[in-house]
Design a protein around this motif. Sequence first.
Motif, short mmCIF file in Angstrom:
data_model
loop_
_atom_site.label_atom_id
_atom_site.label_comp_id
_atom_site.label_asym_id
_atom_site.label_seq_id
_atom_site.Cartn_x
_atom_site.Cartn_y
_atom_site.Cartn_z
N SER A 272 -9.17 7.64 -9.45
CA SER A 272 -7.96 6.90 -9.75
C SER A 272 -7.72 5.86 -8.68
N VAL A 273 -7.01 4.81 -9.05
CA VAL A 273 -6.63 3.75 -8.13
C VAL A 273 -5.13 3.54 -8.27
N THR A 274 -4.37 3.81 -7.21
CA THR A 274 -2.92 3.68 -7.23
C THR A 274 -2.47 2.82 -6.06
N SER A 275 -1.16 2.68 -5.94
CA SER A 275 -0.62 1.89 -4.84
C SER A 275 -0.85 2.59 -3.50
N GLU A 276 -1.05 3.92 -3.53
CA GLU A 276 -1.29 4.66 -2.29
C GLU A 276 -2.74 4.55 -1.83
N GLY A 277 -3.64 4.16 -2.73
CA GLY A 277 -5.03 4.03 -2.35
C GLY A 277 -5.97 4.45 -3.47
#
Length: 589
Positions: A272-277
């Motif tokens: 996954s790719v999120t705002s946290e990394g």
Amino acid sequence: MRDLLTRRFYRNLMLRLNFRKDGSNNSNGPLQRVKHGIALLIGAAMVLVALYLLYPFASAFLDTGSLEGTDMELLFIGLIMLVIGIVFLLGTRSNMREQRRYDKAFAHEEPWKLRESWRENLMTHRTRPIRALIVLGVIFTVMGLFGTVSILDEAIFSSEDPEYAALLILIFPTAGLIMLGVAYRQWQRGKRFGVSELRLDEVPARLGATVRGRVLAQLPADDLPRHGIRVECSCYRRSVRYERSGGKNNSRTKRVDMNLLWRDEHHMRPKSVTSEGVEIPFTFDLPEDYPTSTPIRRSDSYLARTRENDIRWKVEVHAELPGPNYDAAFEIPVFAPADADAPERTVEEASDEATEGKPVIPASALTGSMMAGASPEDPYAEYVIQPNLDAPISKNISLEQLPDEGLRLHVASQRDSWTPYVIGAIGALLVLIALPGLILGMGFFGSLIFAGFGGLMLYGAKTMLTHETILTIENGTATVQTGAGGKKKTSIPVRDLKDAEVEITGTQGQSHYRIILHRYEDTVDQPEGVAGQLLNDVGSFLGEERANSLASGIQQFRTMAAQIDNLHDKREADWIAKQINKTLDRQLA
């Protein structure tokens, strides 16, 4: 059932006594206790002898209030022995406390709870500049610049008889700027990637089982490498030794080695790719017959004194990105398999004792939901990028199919490393410093020495930048060219070659893969005469088992026809070795 109980009894006995069959991760409690007992006896004996020597002086001082007429040399000897004896006793007491702490750690029923990061199942990595590098860089740069201005002005610019050997002072600011450059690059990498976190699905990982987990890294989603993020699981043996330099000074230097014992690697697709990394899963099948993690980190002085080793299992993540590359390393707990009748401990169970009400991410949250088609045995298998290469992926490697079932492999030097450029810059500086003295004839011999060192460094940098390996297989002959420009050439008949095999070699900071071309054993002459007799003598001294191991190692070395070094990607090395073996088979057919 009886055999199972017997094996379990001996395994528990060996763990309680802190012994391992490989001797690589043991806390030598019994042996150290004997040494400590001897040290205590020596220290106590010296204190008693010192007190015996000092007693007449104490009596004389108490009776007369003076030490006149006494043997001052004997007094001095007694005081020295007393100080040495007390130091012996205090040092031994400190060592005994340290030994008891390590023995307790090795005998702990759940040793992975001894480290906070392992208890909480949160291992972190952050790149920070080495403080000593910054301090030394500032000192060398500032003092070097001030010294350069004052010394060069007096020795060259304001002098009627210039002394060009004074240009040597330029080495100090140059070295300082190089240190600051390396520190700045480390700071830049730390600022870009921040703190990375690793969590295991089950704590601890077990030998002979599968270890799974996730790494949360602050990577730019748009710049992720298309061939995946390389994740490595490695086992290292860390040893510390103090070595004498010899000569007049005979100074003692500390040597720390991180020898690689085992490694596996995969190229992983982010989950996954999120705002946290970016969340990077990993899964590895651990081997059975390897040492377990050292429960706590032992001091360098202890490792050097006892000649023992620490074992560290690490998960290392590498991603090639525009600008600084991403590199992170996490030490994970790897221990022996749990008893057959004992349930596996999950993240929640391993963390309850340490967290005490703090929020903990459960294993179910870490695992997440499996996508359609994922293996129920390994939910991360779908994120492993299977090797399906049709060409090398490294920029410095090319492979060409030749007519008549031939092959040509070209491995050029990797020019993205700063090491040869730094060596070349220092060498060029030394040569420039020496030129005025050589041309004008002032300080000729000193200038010649500087020019010689500078020339050697320039040659070394040139060799590093131009080293290449070329393997050509055609017309029943394998030709290997190595060295600068591939000038060193060796030719081997294809019929003498057995196969190409991939091996890993090196340490933590300098590990790489290499492809070994093996000869058939019957094509290699056996050692005879003096060499054969020497091998037999050494073997009889070491014993049959070690002699056989030594002979096997020598035979393996003698059957090595050639090697291809500096391959940094396992799947690429495996693919190249496969192509070489196919070509050898086709040539023989």
